[in-house]
Scaffold this motif. Structure first.
Motif, PDB file in Angstrom:
ATOM      1  N   LEU A  57      -6.154  -4.213  -9.762  1.00  0.00           N
ATOM      2  CA  LEU A  57      -6.618  -5.087 -10.644  1.00  0.00           C
ATOM      3  C   LEU A  57      -5.895  -5.452 -11.946  1.00  0.00           C
ATOM      4  N   ALA A  58      -5.094  -4.531 -12.226  1.00  0.00           N
ATOM      5  CA  ALA A  58      -4.222  -4.679 -13.484  1.00  0.00           C
ATOM      6  C   ALA A  58      -3.163  -5.725 -12.948  1.00  0.00           C
ATOM      7  N   ILE A  59      -2.534  -5.495 -11.550  1.00  0.00           N
ATOM      8  CA  ILE A  59      -1.488  -6.199 -11.053  1.00  0.00           C
ATOM      9  C   ILE A  59      -2.055  -7.729 -11.005  1.00  0.00           C
ATOM     10  N   ALA A  60      -3.226  -7.917 -10.534  1.00  0.00           N
ATOM     11  CA  ALA A  60      -3.793  -9.117 -10.546  1.00  0.00           C
ATOM     12  C   ALA A  60      -3.900  -9.968 -11.926  1.00  0.00           C
ATOM     13  N   ILE A  61      -4.234  -9.154 -12.743  1.00  0.00           N
ATOM     14  CA  ILE A  61      -4.378  -9.839 -14.124  1.00  0.00           C
ATOM     15  C   ILE A  61      -2.997 -10.034 -14.634  1.00  0.00           C
ATOM     16  N   ALA A  62      -2.150  -9.087 -14.413  1.00  0.00           N
ATOM     17  CA  ALA A  62      -0.797  -9.331 -14.954  1.00  0.00           C
ATOM     18  C   ALA A  62       0.131 -10.394 -14.367  1.00  0.00           C
ATOM     19  N   THR A  63      -0.348 -10.560 -12.879  1.00  0.00           N
ATOM     20  CA  THR A  63       0.498 -11.593 -12.330  1.00  0.00           C
ATOM     21  C   THR A  63      -0.117 -12.955 -12.184  1.00  0.00           C
ATOM     22  N   GLY A  64      -1.542 -13.141 -12.697  1.00  0.00           N
ATOM     23  CA  GLY A  64      -2.281 -14.294 -12.738  1.00  0.00           C
ATOM     24  C   GLY A  64      -2.665 -14.536 -11.524  1.00  0.00           C
TER      25      GLY A  64
END
Length: 64
Positions: A57-64
Motif C-alpha cells: 500500500l505504501a509503495i502504491a501511494i508513494a509511486t502514484g
C-alpha cells in the motif's frame, strides 16, 4: 512467482521496480518515503523477499 499481464510475464519484484521507475524514484528515495532501507527495496525488486500488505500500500501511494 510470475504473473501474466498484457505486457508479458512479470514477478512482483518486476512490478515494484517498474512502479518505482515510472515514478522517477531511486531505490533510496522510495525507501525513505515508505520507511524501509534501500537494501530492502533491492531485495523486493530481486524477489529475495516479499513486502507486507502495508508496504504494498505504501509503495502504491508513494509511486502514484
Amino acid at each position: 512467482m510470475q504473473y501474466l499481464c498484457p505486457m508479458g510475464r512479470f514477478t512482483l519484484g518486476d512490478m515494484i521496480r517498474k512502479a518505482r521507475r515510472d515514478a522517477q524514484l531511486e531505490q533510496g528515495e522510495l525507501a525513505a518515503l515508505i520507511g524501509v532501507s534501500r537494501v530492502t527495496i533491492s531485495n523486493w525488486e530481486r524477489d529475495q523477499h516479499e513486502p507486507s500488505v502495508s508496504h504494498y500500500l505504501a509503495i502504491a501511494i508513494a509511486t502514484g
